[in-house]
Design a protein around this motif. Structure first.
Motif: not given
Length: 264
Positions: A16, A217, A220-221, A223-224, A262-263
């Motif tokens: 993560r 959000e 998450k972005q 992270r992606r 979200a991580c």
């Protein structure tokens, strides 16, 4: 092995990204800051970036500028911040990265500032207005005291200089996601993804993205896009201020839990 490196290695094994909240020390007072630091640990933060208030915070937007003004009005000084940190309980184990501008550091002296920061339990430093050439002077002093000097890269940084900064940064490289000051943004700029990958090719040091992350959000972005950490400042400071001093710690813990999800 330094605490920041250890934490990133642990998170890598867990699969993560690091959650790294930003907090202004002394807003509205240092007793509340201490409570919030403990609340952020309970809420699942992995590291904390702790701002030392300064009267001319050039890199900060209105939310953090206002927090710095409140902290200065309350009489917060670098020495008082260090004193407060030294009172944290033994089970507080989050790596702390002190965020300061050059003037307070230079007024005290690089050697003394690093000595006091390390003595208070800090793990790293971020000095946003310190040019790379001056960072080359400070970094060995910081390392001598067990501190990582984290350097910043902006979207406008020339490619060759970006590579030099990534090679010189310790702990992680701080990728500023926008051109401008700190603050919440409705959307993250898509070019950040390419900058993350570019930095990762330049250095094995982790990359954390900050400026403009306002909620789960955006976390998450980031992270992606392959970032190793997300730094959330203005959104947290704004929510804490709205909650009022009596509820700041519980609000910080609640928001931290949202971001932590979200991580993963």
């Amino acid at each position: 092995m330094h605490a920041i490196h250890q934490r990133f290695e642990q998170l890598k094994q867990e699969g993560r990204m690091a959650l790294m909240p930003f907090l202004m020390a002394g807003d509205p007072d240092l007793a509340t800051t201490r409570e919030v630091l403990l609340a952020l640990q309970r809420g699942g933060a992995d590291m904390v970036e702790l701002g030392i208030p300064y009267s001319d915070p050039l890199a900060d937007g209105p939310v953090i500028q206002a927090a710095a003004s409140r902290a200065l009005h309350a009489g917060t000084t670098p020495a008082k911040v260090m004193e407060m940190l030294s009172t944290l309980p033994d089970d507080f184990d989050l790596p702390l990265i002190l965020f300061s501008y050059s003037n307070p550091l230079l007024n005290l002296g690089m050697q003394r500032f690093c000595e006091q920061a390390a003595g208070a339990g800090a793990s790293g430093l971020v000095i946003p207005d310190l040019p790379l050439e001056e960072a080359d002077r400070l970094s060995p002093i910081a390392t001598q005291h067990g501190l990582d000097l984290v350097l910043l890269v902006a979207p406008t940084t020339p490619e060759a200089r970006m590579a030099r900064i990534a090679e010189s940064s310790r702990g992680f490289t701080y990728l500023v996601s926008v051109t401008g000051v700190t603050g919440e943004r409705a959307q993250m700029e898509t070019r950040v993804e390419g900058l993350v990958q570019q930095l990762k090719q330049s250095s094995p040091v982790p990359v954390a993205v900050g400026f403009g992350i306002s909620g789960p959000e955006q976390v998450k972005q980031v992270r992606r896009w392959g970032a190793d950490g997300a730094i959330v400042g203005s959104a947290l400071v704004k929510r804490m201020a709205a909650a009022g001093a009596a509820n700041m710690a519980s609000e910080a813990e609640s928001f931290c839990r949202e971001l932590r999800e979200a991580c993963h």
